[in-house]
Motif scaffolding. Sequence first.
Motif, PDB file in Angstrom:
ATOM      1  N   MET A 187      57.948  31.746  52.207  1.00 14.64           N
ATOM      2  CA  MET A 187      57.229  31.435  50.967  1.00 14.64           C
ATOM      3  C   MET A 187      58.090  31.777  49.747  1.00 14.64           C
ATOM      4  O   MET A 187      58.132  31.012  48.785  1.00 14.64           O
ATOM      5  CB  MET A 187      55.896  32.196  50.916  1.00 14.64           C
ATOM      6  CG  MET A 187      54.864  31.649  51.886  1.00 14.64           C
ATOM      7  SD  MET A 187      54.364  29.931  51.478  1.00 14.64           S
ATOM      8  CE  MET A 187      55.153  29.038  52.795  1.00 14.64           C
ATOM      9  N   MET A 201      54.719  23.462  51.402  1.00 16.65           N
ATOM     10  CA  MET A 201      55.980  23.731  50.718  1.00 16.65           C
ATOM     11  C   MET A 201      55.888  23.370  49.238  1.00 16.65           C
ATOM     12  O   MET A 201      56.362  24.110  48.384  1.00 16.65           O
ATOM     13  CB  MET A 201      57.141  22.982  51.395  1.00 16.65           C
ATOM     14  CG  MET A 201      57.524  23.560  52.738  1.00 16.65           C
ATOM     15  SD  MET A 201      58.151  25.271  52.608  1.00 16.65           S
ATOM     16  CE  MET A 201      56.803  26.187  53.300  1.00 16.65           C
ATOM     17  N   ALA A 250      60.693  29.101  49.459  1.00  9.18           N
ATOM     18  CA  ALA A 250      60.132  27.872  48.885  1.00  9.18           C
ATOM     19  C   ALA A 250      59.919  28.022  47.379  1.00  9.18           C
ATOM     20  O   ALA A 250      60.188  27.103  46.601  1.00  9.18           O
ATOM     21  CB  ALA A 250      58.810  27.525  49.574  1.00  9.18           C
ATOM     22  N   GLN A 251      59.452  29.191  46.952  1.00 11.55           N
ATOM     23  CA  GLN A 251      59.255  29.421  45.517  1.00 11.55           C
ATOM     24  C   GLN A 251      60.589  29.345  44.779  1.00 11.55           C
ATOM     25  O   GLN A 251      60.677  28.728  43.714  1.00 11.55           O
ATOM     26  CB  GLN A 251      58.598  30.780  45.290  1.00 11.55           C
ATOM     27  CG  GLN A 251      57.147  30.824  45.751  1.00 11.55           C
ATOM     28  CD  GLN A 251      56.517  32.186  45.559  1.00 11.55           C
ATOM     29  OE1 GLN A 251      57.171  33.229  45.693  1.00 11.55           O
ATOM     30  NE2 GLN A 251      55.232  32.205  45.258  1.00 11.55           N
ATOM     31  N   ALA A 289      53.856  26.020  47.550  1.00  5.56           N
ATOM     32  CA  ALA A 289      54.646  27.235  47.334  1.00  5.56           C
ATOM     33  C   ALA A 289      55.614  27.041  46.166  1.00  5.56           C
ATOM     34  O   ALA A 289      55.798  27.943  45.345  1.00  5.56           O
ATOM     35  CB  ALA A 289      55.410  27.605  48.607  1.00  5.56           C
ATOM     36  N   GLN A 290      56.230  25.872  46.087  1.00  3.11           N
ATOM     37  CA  GLN A 290      57.149  25.601  44.974  1.00  3.11           C
ATOM     38  C   GLN A 290      56.406  25.664  43.640  1.00  3.11           C
ATOM     39  O   GLN A 290      56.899  26.245  42.666  1.00  3.11           O
ATOM     40  CB  GLN A 290      57.811  24.241  45.155  1.00  3.11           C
ATOM     41  CG  GLN A 290      58.804  24.207  46.321  1.00  3.11           C
ATOM     42  CD  GLN A 290      59.427  22.844  46.519  1.00  3.11           C
ATOM     43  OE1 GLN A 290      58.794  21.819  46.296  1.00  3.11           O
ATOM     44  NE2 GLN A 290      60.681  22.824  46.951  1.00  3.11           N
ATOM     45  N   ALA A 306      61.782  17.370  41.840  1.00  6.05           N
ATOM     46  CA  ALA A 306      62.167  18.093  40.629  1.00  6.05           C
ATOM     47  C   ALA A 306      61.345  17.615  39.432  1.00  6.05           C
ATOM     48  O   ALA A 306      60.908  18.417  38.605  1.00  6.05           O
ATOM     49  CB  ALA A 306      63.663  17.913  40.357  1.00  6.05           C
ATOM     50  N   LEU A 339      57.127  32.041  37.576  1.00  5.54           N
ATOM     51  CA  LEU A 339      58.298  32.067  36.677  1.00  5.54           C
ATOM     52  C   LEU A 339      57.869  31.899  35.219  1.00  5.54           C
ATOM     53  O   LEU A 339      58.326  32.633  34.341  1.00  5.54           O
ATOM     54  CB  LEU A 339      59.264  30.941  37.056  1.00  5.54           C
ATOM     55  CG  LEU A 339      60.426  30.735  36.069  1.00  5.54           C
ATOM     56  CD1 LEU A 339      61.385  31.915  36.110  1.00  5.54           C
ATOM     57  CD2 LEU A 339      61.169  29.429  36.355  1.00  5.54           C
ATOM     58  N   LEU A 374      57.773  18.966  39.692  1.00  5.06           N
ATOM     59  CA  LEU A 374      57.695  20.372  39.290  1.00  5.06           C
ATOM     60  C   LEU A 374      57.817  20.509  37.778  1.00  5.06           C
ATOM     61  O   LEU A 374      57.169  21.367  37.170  1.00  5.06           O
ATOM     62  CB  LEU A 374      58.773  21.182  40.015  1.00  5.06           C
ATOM     63  CG  LEU A 374      58.502  21.362  41.513  1.00  5.06           C
ATOM     64  CD1 LEU A 374      59.760  21.782  42.257  1.00  5.06           C
ATOM     65  CD2 LEU A 374      57.383  22.380  41.741  1.00  5.06           C
ATOM     66  N   ALA A 375      58.636  19.649  37.162  1.00  5.49           N
ATOM     67  CA  ALA A 375      58.781  19.692  35.704  1.00  5.49           C
ATOM     68  C   ALA A 375      57.466  19.293  35.025  1.00  5.49           C
ATOM     69  O   ALA A 375      57.092  19.869  33.996  1.00  5.49           O
ATOM     70  CB  ALA A 375      59.922  18.785  35.258  1.00  5.49           C
ATOM     71  N   SER A 378      53.697  27.322  43.017  1.00  7.12           N
ATOM     72  CA  SER A 378      53.329  28.722  42.728  1.00  7.12           C
ATOM     73  C   SER A 378      54.530  29.483  42.178  1.00  7.12           C
ATOM     74  O   SER A 378      54.376  30.330  41.292  1.00  7.12           O
ATOM     75  CB  SER A 378      52.762  29.402  43.976  1.00  7.12           C
ATOM     76  OG  SER A 378      53.780  29.780  44.874  1.00  7.12           O
ATOM     77  N   GLY A 379      55.715  29.175  42.690  1.00  6.13           N
ATOM     78  CA  GLY A 379      56.927  29.810  42.162  1.00  6.13           C
ATOM     79  C   GLY A 379      57.142  29.456  40.701  1.00  6.13           C
ATOM     80  O   GLY A 379      57.497  30.313  39.879  1.00  6.13           O
ATOM     81  N   VAL A 380      56.905  28.194  40.373  1.00  2.00           N
ATOM     82  CA  VAL A 380      57.047  27.743  38.985  1.00  2.00           C
ATOM     83  C   VAL A 380      56.020  28.449  38.096  1.00  2.00           C
ATOM     84  O   VAL A 380      56.337  28.907  36.992  1.00  2.00           O
ATOM     85  CB  VAL A 380      56.897  26.216  38.920  1.00  2.00           C
ATOM     86  CG1 VAL A 380      56.632  25.733  37.503  1.00  2.00           C
ATOM     87  CG2 VAL A 380      58.153  25.550  39.495  1.00  2.00           C
ATOM     88  N   SER A 410      63.204  27.681  45.722  1.00  2.00           N
ATOM     89  CA  SER A 410      63.657  26.280  45.709  1.00  2.00           C
ATOM     90  C   SER A 410      62.922  25.493  44.630  1.00  2.00           C
ATOM     91  O   SER A 410      63.510  24.625  43.969  1.00  2.00           O
ATOM     92  CB  SER A 410      63.476  25.632  47.087  1.00  2.00           C
ATOM     93  OG  SER A 410      62.139  25.254  47.314  1.00  2.00           O
ATOM     94  N   GLY A 411      61.643  25.805  44.424  1.00  2.00           N
ATOM     95  CA  GLY A 411      60.897  25.145  43.351  1.00  2.00           C
ATOM     96  C   GLY A 411      61.484  25.453  41.987  1.00  2.00           C
ATOM     97  O   GLY A 411      61.608  24.574  41.128  1.00  2.00           O
ATOM     98  N   VAL A 412      61.867  26.712  41.804  1.00  2.00           N
ATOM     99  CA  VAL A 412      62.487  27.126  40.540  1.00  2.00           C
ATOM    100  C   VAL A 412      63.819  26.395  40.343  1.00  2.00           C
ATOM    101  O   VAL A 412      64.127  25.916  39.251  1.00  2.00           O
ATOM    102  CB  VAL A 412      62.659  28.661  40.526  1.00  2.00           C
ATOM    103  CG1 VAL A 412      63.643  29.099  39.459  1.00  2.00           C
ATOM    104  CG2 VAL A 412      61.301  29.328  40.321  1.00  2.00           C
ATOM    105  N   VAL A 414      63.405  23.422  52.414  1.00  2.00           N
ATOM    106  CA  VAL A 414      62.766  24.526  53.128  1.00  2.00           C
ATOM    107  C   VAL A 414      61.640  23.976  53.990  1.00  2.00           C
ATOM    108  O   VAL A 414      60.870  23.117  53.553  1.00  2.00           O
ATOM    109  CB  VAL A 414      62.193  25.555  52.123  1.00  2.00           C
ATOM    110  CG1 VAL A 414      61.670  26.778  52.855  1.00  2.00           C
ATOM    111  CG2 VAL A 414      63.247  25.962  51.103  1.00  2.00           C
ATOM    112  N   LEU A 452      64.768  23.473  41.559  1.00  2.00           N
ATOM    113  CA  LEU A 452      64.527  22.051  41.254  1.00  2.00           C
ATOM    114  C   LEU A 452      64.021  21.892  39.822  1.00  2.00           C
ATOM    115  O   LEU A 452      64.421  20.970  39.102  1.00  2.00           O
ATOM    116  CB  LEU A 452      63.518  21.466  42.251  1.00  2.00           C
ATOM    117  CG  LEU A 452      64.029  21.323  43.690  1.00  2.00           C
ATOM    118  CD1 LEU A 452      62.873  21.040  44.656  1.00  2.00           C
ATOM    119  CD2 LEU A 452      65.074  20.202  43.780  1.00  2.00           C
ATOM    120  N   LEU A 453      63.135  22.792  39.407  1.00  2.25           N
ATOM    121  CA  LEU A 453      62.616  22.738  38.030  1.00  2.25           C
ATOM    122  C   LEU A 453      63.739  22.869  37.010  1.00  2.25           C
ATOM    123  O   LEU A 453      63.806  22.098  36.035  1.00  2.25           O
ATOM    124  CB  LEU A 453      61.593  23.859  37.815  1.00  2.25           C
ATOM    125  CG  LEU A 453      61.136  24.044  36.362  1.00  2.25           C
ATOM    126  CD1 LEU A 453      60.292  22.862  35.911  1.00  2.25           C
ATOM    127  CD2 LEU A 453      60.378  25.347  36.189  1.00  2.25           C
TER     128      LEU A 453
END
Lengths: 186, 186
Positions: free
Chosen positions: A83, B83, A86-87, B86-87, B46, B94, B49-50, B89-91, A89-91, A73, A93-94
């Motif tokens: 945004m 980016m 991107a969030q 944002a990733q 990844a 979640l 983020l983990a 923040s998504g994690v 995509s972070g999820v 992204v 990848l996690l």
Amino acid sequence: MASLRVLGIDPGLTRCGVGVVDVAPDRSAVLVHVGVVRSAPDAPAAQRLAAIAAGIREVLQTHRPDVVAVERVFAQQNRNTVMGTAQASGVALLLAAEHGIPAETHTPTEVKAAITGYGQADKRQVQTMVARILRLDELPKPADAADALALALCHAWRGAGPQSAQSGALTPAQRAWRDAERLTRR
Amino acid sequence: MASLRVLGIDPGLTRCGVGVVDVAPDRSAVLVHVGVVRSAPDAPAAQRLAAIAAGIREVLQTHRPDVVAVERVFAQQNRNTVMGTAQASGVALLLAAEHGIPAETHTPTEVKAAITGYGQADKRQVQTMVARILRLDELPKPADAADALALALCHAWRGAGPQSAQSGALTPAQRAWRDAERLTRR
């Protein structure tokens, strides 16, 4: 040599495309699963991400891919949704990391070049080539689902490396791409 | 009435600030935990983020906040890192959802206004006010940690609503904010 199972994820908060393909060493590919994970646009962001995560987790556990490919992204993309994308995509990848599955990102241009031989191809061209490669009777819909399959195919083909690309095993798109690359090297 | 335990998260991929405060009905606040979760800049996205997820999860499970406040990320911010931010923040959102804890986002301007009474306050002013509110001997460092505490305080105070803001219980920053609000209503 066994085939490679790739999960492609086209991240999104409203619609997240997921596509699983098995790609053989000769680069031929078979569709395993395709779908779209959705979340309610009026739900709080955390609940939306949890819905996306649940859908991706189900695909990971049902289809057990060898590798996950996620669309990269960029901040320049559509301001309103970038945004959330991107969030998501972070999820994605996690979740790959937490399942012990390697994950990589690919740009839309890389995907288009890998699938159609042309980095500026439009969505319709990509859908058409994905359907042809996977020998589908219909174009995969919606576009997010087709993009997820394209990502998965792109990843498998790029990962295979140019040395494994035997001329006889190339699809028309791969031949076009190889020829274009040769031209730029002259 | 019991106090509210808030986890503030200043999302980031390299440094993610986490701060936990207990805020009483009279708006006085006590520091519970502050720290920074880091990930290796040279690791794959990844894995990074983990690592961030593992750090946030530990704080959630150790300190069991009633609510999580996450800084809202905008596309306009620093292009190179936005980016990843944002990733992250998504994690964070979640993980809150998966722990059954409500989560909300606040903009930097909201946080600065809540803490210093001035939406354009600089980082130093925010750090100074956070230290004063929590009666800390030193400024919380690094800035990500201070921002996480500021987010948590902002959330608790905003959530309390203006009707519960008894004049005698206001901090200097809250009085300044209230006065500024009254001025704009004239």
